[in-house]
Design a protein around this motif. Structure first.
Motif, PDB file in Angstrom:
ATOM      1  N   GLU A   1      23.222  27.542   4.596  1.00 51.10           N
ATOM      2  CA  GLU A   1      23.191  28.451   5.159  1.00 51.10           C
ATOM      3  C   GLU A   1      21.981  29.699   4.335  1.00 51.10           C
ATOM      4  O   GLU A   1      21.034  29.738   4.991  1.00 51.10           O
ATOM      5  CB  GLU A   1      24.282  29.308   5.963  1.00 51.10           C
ATOM      6  N   LEU A   2      22.713  29.315   3.161  1.00 49.01           N
ATOM      7  CA  LEU A   2      22.146  30.402   2.294  1.00 49.01           C
ATOM      8  C   LEU A   2      20.874  29.802   1.987  1.00 49.01           C
ATOM      9  O   LEU A   2      19.592  30.756   1.650  1.00 49.01           O
ATOM     10  CB  LEU A   2      22.932  30.459   1.355  1.00 49.01           C
ATOM     11  N   TYR A   3      20.462  28.195   1.550  1.00 50.46           N
ATOM     12  CA  TYR A   3      19.613  27.779   1.492  1.00 50.46           C
ATOM     13  C   TYR A   3      18.233  27.844   2.038  1.00 50.46           C
ATOM     14  O   TYR A   3      17.542  27.925   2.245  1.00 50.46           O
ATOM     15  CB  TYR A   3      20.223  26.645   0.610  1.00 50.46           C
ATOM     16  N   HIS A   4      18.683  27.440   3.139  1.00 48.03           N
ATOM     17  CA  HIS A   4      18.331  27.450   4.765  1.00 48.03           C
ATOM     18  C   HIS A   4      17.820  28.630   5.005  1.00 48.03           C
ATOM     19  O   HIS A   4      16.099  28.975   5.750  1.00 48.03           O
ATOM     20  CB  HIS A   4      18.308  26.795   6.330  1.00 48.03           C
ATOM     21  N   SER A   5      17.955  29.868   5.132  1.00 53.97           N
ATOM     22  CA  SER A   5      17.764  31.181   4.782  1.00 53.97           C
ATOM     23  C   SER A   5      17.001  31.682   3.504  1.00 53.97           C
ATOM     24  O   SER A   5      15.376  32.032   3.950  1.00 53.97           O
ATOM     25  CB  SER A   5      18.726  32.165   4.543  1.00 53.97           C
ATOM     26  N   PHE A   6      17.031  30.828   2.253  1.00 58.67           N
ATOM     27  CA  PHE A   6      15.757  31.117   1.309  1.00 58.67           C
ATOM     28  C   PHE A   6      14.762  30.456   1.391  1.00 58.67           C
ATOM     29  O   PHE A   6      13.948  31.020   1.278  1.00 58.67           O
ATOM     30  CB  PHE A   6      16.702  30.362  -0.085  1.00 58.67           C
ATOM     31  N   LEU A   7      14.616  29.335   1.748  1.00 57.80           N
ATOM     32  CA  LEU A   7      12.844  28.423   2.642  1.00 57.80           C
ATOM     33  C   LEU A   7      12.413  29.173   3.628  1.00 57.80           C
ATOM     34  O   LEU A   7      11.920  29.708   3.650  1.00 57.80           O
ATOM     35  CB  LEU A   7      14.161  27.404   3.148  1.00 57.80           C
ATOM     36  N   GLU A   8      13.618  29.838   4.923  1.00 57.49           N
ATOM     37  CA  GLU A   8      12.625  30.252   5.954  1.00 57.49           C
ATOM     38  C   GLU A   8      11.733  31.544   5.300  1.00 57.49           C
ATOM     39  O   GLU A   8      10.738  32.127   5.478  1.00 57.49           O
ATOM     40  CB  GLU A   8      14.030  31.197   6.814  1.00 57.49           C
ATOM     41  N   GLN A   9      12.390  32.432   4.009  1.00 56.49           N
ATOM     42  CA  GLN A   9      12.669  33.940   3.401  1.00 56.49           C
ATOM     43  C   GLN A   9      10.983  33.369   2.278  1.00 56.49           C
ATOM     44  O   GLN A   9       9.678  33.751   2.440  1.00 56.49           O
ATOM     45  CB  GLN A   9      13.108  34.219   2.790  1.00 56.49           C
ATOM     46  N   LEU A  10      11.369  31.904   2.016  1.00 60.62           N
ATOM     47  CA  LEU A  10      10.305  31.960   1.141  1.00 60.62           C
ATOM     48  C   LEU A  10       8.780  31.727   2.542  1.00 60.62           C
ATOM     49  O   LEU A  10       7.752  32.138   1.929  1.00 60.62           O
ATOM     50  CB  LEU A  10      10.450  30.867   0.297  1.00 60.62           C
ATOM     51  N   LYS A  11       9.026  31.444   3.438  1.00 63.37           N
ATOM     52  CA  LYS A  11       8.080  30.428   4.482  1.00 63.37           C
ATOM     53  C   LYS A  11       7.572  32.132   4.808  1.00 63.37           C
ATOM     54  O   LYS A  11       5.662  31.722   5.132  1.00 63.37           O
ATOM     55  CB  LYS A  11       8.323  29.666   5.550  1.00 63.37           C
ATOM     56  N   LYS A  12       8.113  32.776   4.989  1.00 59.86           N
ATOM     57  CA  LYS A  12       7.324  33.999   5.603  1.00 59.86           C
ATOM     58  C   LYS A  12       6.639  35.134   4.637  1.00 59.86           C
ATOM     59  O   LYS A  12       5.695  35.551   4.629  1.00 59.86           O
ATOM     60  CB  LYS A  12       8.846  35.281   5.880  1.00 59.86           C
ATOM     61  N   ALA A  13       7.006  34.736   3.534  1.00 59.18           N
ATOM     62  CA  ALA A  13       6.582  35.477   2.392  1.00 59.18           C
ATOM     63  C   ALA A  13       5.070  34.498   1.548  1.00 59.18           C
ATOM     64  O   ALA A  13       4.414  35.365   1.331  1.00 59.18           O
ATOM     65  CB  ALA A  13       7.173  35.523   0.951  1.00 59.18           C
TER      66      ALA A  13
END
Length: 180
Positions: free
Chosen positions: A107-119
């Motif tokens: 879950e945290l890894y997927h959240s990390f990826l989503e934040q990275l894509k937004k940034a």
């Protein structure tokens, strides 16, 4: 959270003999998630991935350490890597107790990826396959490899007249780092 950043001219991930992701010039990032990591740790790592100047100046290749992955419009390939939290100090068998367990880590890894894509640019972000046996192929340019860690550290603030130690989480805002 811990990450290994490698400056690459190309990188790819293969799962079960099929290439599932690949990039050209950019960063290969191995991401390890520890038992006490949070979204705040992910934000620290993302900021470093996107802002660390690990590339040469595009207009003058002889000038090193001038550009970030964003500056060169590079790509990023992330791969989850729980073994970054292995303890190898006792015996010959690695101990992974400091790595977050599978489901919370996923879950945290997927959240990390989503934040990275937004940034950055979502189309520039590629990923391995969480929990799978992956073959990672890369051409490390330089070689240039950095380890970044979101753990707390202390630094001495040399920007003020006061030399007191201050505790900071993540990146420092001034002064020299002191080992924890």
């Amino acid at each position: 959270m811990r990450a290994i950043l490698q400056r690459v001219t190309s990188a790819s991930v293969t799962v079960e003999n099929e290439v599932i992701s690949q990039i050209s010039k950019g960063l290969m990032v191995l991401v390890g998630i520890g038992t006490d990591d949070t979204l705040a740790d992910a934000s620290i790592i993302i900021n470093k991935i996107l802002s660390l100047r690990v590339f040469n100046d595009p207009t003058n290749p002889d000038k090193m350490w001038k550009s970030s992955v964003k500056d060169i419009d590079g790509e990023i390939l992330c791969v989850s890597q729980f073994t970054l939290f292995a303890n190898t100090t006792k015996g010959n068998k690695p101990d992974f107790h400091k790595a977050m367990s599978t489901e919370p880590s996923r879950e945290l890894y997927h959240s990390f990826l989503e934040q990275l894509k937004k940034a950055y640019k979502p189309e520039k972000i590629q990923d391995g396959k969480f929990g799978a046996m992956m073959n990672v192929n890369l051409t490390n340019e330089g070689p240039v490899t950095f380890t970044i860690d979101s753990r707390k550290f202390e630094y001495v603030d040399t920007t003020s007249s006061n030399d007191k130690k201050k505790s900071k989480t993540g990146s420092k805002s001034g002064g020299a780092e002191i080992a924890p």
